[in-house]
Design an enzyme around this catalytic site. Structure first.
Site, PDB file in Angstrom:
ATOM      1  N   LEU A  70       1.281  -1.439   0.428  1.00 15.33           N
ATOM      2  CA  LEU A  70       0.120  -0.333   0.004  1.00 15.33           C
ATOM      3  C   LEU A  70       0.992   1.562   0.327  1.00 15.33           C
ATOM      4  O   LEU A  70       0.297   1.987  -0.781  1.00 15.33           O
ATOM      5  CB  LEU A  70      -0.804  -0.037   1.310  1.00 15.33           C
ATOM      6  CG  LEU A  70      -1.916   0.869   1.358  1.00 15.33           C
ATOM      7  CD1 LEU A  70      -3.259   0.470   1.842  1.00 15.33           C
ATOM      8  CD2 LEU A  70      -1.426   2.241   1.909  1.00 15.33           C
ATOM      9  N   TYR A  71       2.443   1.510   0.311  1.00 14.38           N
ATOM     10  CA  TYR A  71       2.634   2.451   0.742  1.00 14.38           C
ATOM     11  C   TYR A  71       3.462   2.931  -0.029  1.00 14.38           C
ATOM     12  O   TYR A  71       3.489   4.021  -1.014  1.00 14.38           O
ATOM     13  CB  TYR A  71       4.093   2.432   1.749  1.00 14.38           C
ATOM     14  CG  TYR A  71       5.246   3.692   1.596  1.00 14.38           C
ATOM     15  CD1 TYR A  71       4.704   4.868   2.160  1.00 14.38           C
ATOM     16  CD2 TYR A  71       6.760   3.059   0.821  1.00 14.38           C
ATOM     17  CE1 TYR A  71       5.844   5.615   1.700  1.00 14.38           C
ATOM     18  CE2 TYR A  71       7.297   3.925   0.677  1.00 14.38           C
ATOM     19  CZ  TYR A  71       6.898   5.148   1.212  1.00 14.38           C
ATOM     20  OH  TYR A  71       8.311   5.955   1.203  1.00 14.38           O
TER      21      TYR A  71
END
Length: 118
Positions: A70-71
């Protein structure tokens, strides 16, 4: 220069809205403010996490970006927003992708003191 963001892969999985807001939404806010005030140069601090698991090394600027967490996805989205904005703007942009620039060691003699992922 936009160098601020949260940056822990594990935490991004546990709190995705925090990461999308801090990285992606805030990039929109910065671009809007810069455009409104006539700022003509934008430097964005991104990450090598946008590449995911590259199929071959070395990674270059033309290596396909397929983030696996997700980062990395939030940073890639911010990059896409910047590039789309740039198409119809006279703002000069630069996107920097870091590969642990500072470095670190477990004894804390170099770089940040490592902390365990959440």
């Amino acid at each position: 220069m936009h160098f601020a963001a949260v940056a822990y892969v594990g935490e991004s999985t546990l709190d995705p809205l925090k990461y999308y807001h801090n990285i992606t939404s805030n990039t929109l806010v910065v671009l809007e403010a810069m455009a409104a005030h006539g700022v003509k140069t934008f430097i964005y601090s991104s990450t090598c996490a946008t590449y995911g698991e590259a199929e071959k090394m070395p990674i270059t600027e033309v290596t396909p970006q397929f983030p696996i967490n997700l980062y990395g996805k939030a940073k890639k989205m911010a990059e896409d927003i910047i590039l789309d904005f740039h198409k119809n703007s006279d703002m000069a942009i630069m996107i920097l992708r870091y590969f642990n620039v500072i470095g670190s060691d477990p004894e804390g003699r170099l770089g940040e003191a490592p902390r365990p992922e959440l």
